[in-house]
Design a protein around this motif. Structure first.
Motif, PDB file in Angstrom:
ATOM      1  N   THR A 150       0.833  -1.207   0.000  1.00 40.94           N
ATOM      2  CA  THR A 150       0.000   0.000   0.000  1.00 40.94           C
ATOM      3  C   THR A 150       0.866   1.255   0.000  1.00 40.94           C
ATOM      4  O   THR A 150       0.655   2.170  -0.814  1.00 40.94           O
ATOM      5  N   ALA A 151       1.855   1.297   0.881  1.00 46.31           N
ATOM      6  CA  ALA A 151       2.722   2.477   0.975  1.00 46.31           C
ATOM      7  C   ALA A 151       3.679   2.555  -0.206  1.00 46.31           C
ATOM      8  O   ALA A 151       3.888   3.639  -0.780  1.00 46.31           O
ATOM      9  N   GLY A 152       4.261   1.412  -0.580  1.00 42.81           N
ATOM     10  CA  GLY A 152       5.279   1.413  -1.621  1.00 42.81           C
ATOM     11  C   GLY A 152       4.769   1.817  -2.986  1.00 42.81           C
ATOM     12  O   GLY A 152       5.508   2.411  -3.783  1.00 42.81           O
ATOM     13  N   PHE A 153       3.505   1.521  -3.269  1.00 44.27           N
ATOM     14  CA  PHE A 153       2.927   1.865  -4.570  1.00 44.27           C
ATOM     15  C   PHE A 153       1.944   3.031  -4.477  1.00 44.27           C
ATOM     16  O   PHE A 153       1.292   3.374  -5.467  1.00 44.27           O
ATOM     17  N   GLY A 154       1.862   3.636  -3.305  1.00 44.26           N
ATOM     18  CA  GLY A 154       0.985   4.793  -3.144  1.00 44.26           C
ATOM     19  C   GLY A 154      -0.474   4.477  -3.384  1.00 44.26           C
ATOM     20  O   GLY A 154      -1.211   5.289  -3.960  1.00 44.26           O
ATOM     21  N   LEU A 155      -0.923   3.305  -2.926  1.00 49.43           N
ATOM     22  CA  LEU A 155      -2.310   2.908  -3.137  1.00 49.43           C
ATOM     23  C   LEU A 155      -3.222   3.664  -2.179  1.00 49.43           C
ATOM     24  O   LEU A 155      -2.875   3.886  -1.020  1.00 49.43           O
ATOM     25  N   LYS A 156      -4.371   4.046  -2.679  1.00 48.30           N
ATOM     26  CA  LYS A 156      -5.336   4.790  -1.875  1.00 48.30           C
ATOM     27  C   LYS A 156      -6.726   4.195  -2.038  1.00 48.30           C
ATOM     28  O   LYS A 156      -6.989   3.420  -2.963  1.00 48.30           O
ATOM     29  N   LYS A 157      -7.597   4.592  -1.127  1.00 48.72           N
ATOM     30  CA  LYS A 157      -8.982   4.115  -1.194  1.00 48.72           C
ATOM     31  C   LYS A 157      -9.786   5.005  -2.142  1.00 48.72           C
ATOM     32  O   LYS A 157     -10.706   5.722  -1.735  1.00 48.72           O
ATOM     33  N   ASP A 158      -9.413   4.923  -3.407  1.00 50.10           N
ATOM     34  CA  ASP A 158     -10.051   5.802  -4.395  1.00 50.10           C
ATOM     35  C   ASP A 158     -10.446   5.045  -5.658  1.00 50.10           C
ATOM     36  O   ASP A 158     -10.506   5.625  -6.738  1.00 50.10           O
ATOM     37  N   ILE A 159     -10.698   3.738  -5.522  1.00 50.90           N
ATOM     38  CA  ILE A 159     -11.106   2.951  -6.685  1.00 50.90           C
ATOM     39  C   ILE A 159     -12.519   3.337  -7.095  1.00 50.90           C
ATOM     40  O   ILE A 159     -13.429   3.391  -6.268  1.00 50.90           O
ATOM     41  N   VAL A 160     -12.689   3.606  -8.369  1.00 47.68           N
ATOM     42  CA  VAL A 160     -13.987   4.044  -8.903  1.00 47.68           C
ATOM     43  C   VAL A 160     -14.591   2.927  -9.753  1.00 47.68           C
ATOM     44  O   VAL A 160     -13.904   2.338 -10.593  1.00 47.68           O
ATOM     45  N   VAL A 161     -15.866   2.639  -9.536  1.00 43.03           N
ATOM     46  CA  VAL A 161     -16.599   1.720 -10.401  1.00 43.03           C
ATOM     47  C   VAL A 161     -17.376   2.573 -11.406  1.00 43.03           C
ATOM     48  O   VAL A 161     -18.348   3.221 -11.037  1.00 43.03           O
ATOM     49  N   PRO A 162     -16.943   2.604 -12.665  1.00 41.31           N
ATOM     50  CA  PRO A 162     -17.634   3.450 -13.649  1.00 41.31           C
ATOM     51  C   PRO A 162     -19.105   3.052 -13.788  1.00 41.31           C
ATOM     52  O   PRO A 162     -19.436   1.857 -13.775  1.00 41.31           O
ATOM     53  N   GLU A 163     -19.962   4.019 -13.923  1.00 38.91           N
ATOM     54  CA  GLU A 163     -21.392   3.731 -14.056  1.00 38.91           C
ATOM     55  C   GLU A 163     -21.678   2.857 -15.266  1.00 38.91           C
ATOM     56  O   GLU A 163     -22.600   2.041 -15.260  1.00 38.91           O
ATOM     57  N   ARG A 164     -20.873   3.010 -16.293  1.00 37.58           N
ATOM     58  CA  ARG A 164     -21.109   2.277 -17.534  1.00 37.58           C
ATOM     59  C   ARG A 164     -20.722   0.799 -17.437  1.00 37.58           C
ATOM     60  O   ARG A 164     -21.030   0.019 -18.346  1.00 37.58           O
ATOM     61  N   LEU A 165     -20.044   0.409 -16.350  1.00 35.76           N
ATOM     62  CA  LEU A 165     -19.544  -0.954 -16.256  1.00 35.76           C
ATOM     63  C   LEU A 165     -20.650  -1.986 -16.433  1.00 35.76           C
ATOM     64  O   LEU A 165     -20.486  -2.976 -17.149  1.00 35.76           O
ATOM     65  N   ARG A 166     -21.797  -1.756 -15.800  1.00 32.23           N
ATOM     66  CA  ARG A 166     -22.875  -2.744 -15.843  1.00 32.23           C
ATOM     67  C   ARG A 166     -23.551  -2.833 -17.199  1.00 32.23           C
ATOM     68  O   ARG A 166     -24.357  -3.739 -17.434  1.00 32.23           O
ATOM     69  N   GLU A 167     -23.223  -1.919 -18.082  1.00 35.51           N
ATOM     70  CA  GLU A 167     -23.751  -1.976 -19.449  1.00 35.51           C
ATOM     71  C   GLU A 167     -22.796  -2.666 -20.407  1.00 35.51           C
ATOM     72  O   GLU A 167     -23.123  -2.884 -21.575  1.00 35.51           O
TER      73      GLU A 167
END
Length: 218
Positions: free
Chosen positions: A122-139
């Motif tokens: 998490t620290a080494g790659f600068g991962l954050k809790k900011d993953i977005v699920v695009p609205e269009r994914l389910r289409e």
């Protein structure tokens, strides 16, 4: 590690749709455990009379070629499958663990290492809790084909980021994690350049597969 790779590829490719690439890079894992095998979101295939096993990224490309070339979600998914093969090569061959393939205890040791490394990844790659699920994914055709549950996976990832446990690493280290990410990113970028320029693929199944540990039982 897949999230770290997705972020690394988004950075190195300077891709416009970062959210799409990153969600795609973890999407194959976004199925409930009880349906993973039947839906085969990792395109697991055996060949040569069961001798070899791999994540058939080329079958995924053949099925979704237009989308891979035009949609970052599919591209991230494609990268995930490529990198799963690289991971197995590192895990079994480079680390000398192929004689233990299929052992439940080996996977328990692996997951314990992974949990210990979570804070460093998490620290080494600068991962954050900011993953977005695009609205269009389910289409997308991809979502309709498999019925992913990305929100559940994201919640699990965020819990991993917060995990801090004590223990001793058995197999993995941050150097191995970085090696996996760098090797995967290098091949994925070469593959993208090749398919965008109509040169075909830069790998084949024999380069990527390893011996199937069930083959001697067939």
């Amino acid at each position: 590690m897949h999230l770290a790779l997705g972020k690394t590829l988004a950075d190195r490719l300077d891709i416009k749709d970062r959210d799409g690439l990153i969600i795609g890079s973890i999407l194959p894992d976004a199925l409930p455990a009880k349906v993973k095998q039947e839906r085969n979101s990792h395109f697991i295939t055996i060949f040569d009379d069961g001798k070899y096993k791999w994540f058939d990224s080329l079958a995924f490309y053949e099925k979704y070629a237009d989308e891979v070339l035009n949609d970052a979600v599919y591209l991230g998914y494609y990268f995930h499958l490529i990198s799963d093969n690289i991971f197995r090569q590192i895990f079994y061959i480079d680390m000398g663990l192929i004689t233990r393939r299929g052992e439940k205890s080996l996977f328990e040791e692996f997951y314990n290492d992974y949990n210990l490394l979570n804070p460093q990844i998490t620290a080494g790659f600068g991962l954050k809790k900011d993953i977005v699920v695009p609205e269009r994914l389910r289409e997308t055709r991809l979502y309709k084909d498999y019925g992913f549950e990305p929100e559940n996976l994201i919640n699990d990832l965020y819990a991993d980021m917060d995990m801090h446990i004590e223990g001793t690493l058995r197999h993995f280290s941050m150097d191995i994690v970085r090696g996996f990410v760098d090797k995967s990113a290098e091949l994925c970028i070469k593959e993208l350049e090749a398919i965008l320029n109509g040169r075909g693929h830069v790998y084949d199944k024999y380069e990527m597969a390893i011996e199937n540990h069930y083959s001697d039982k067939k």
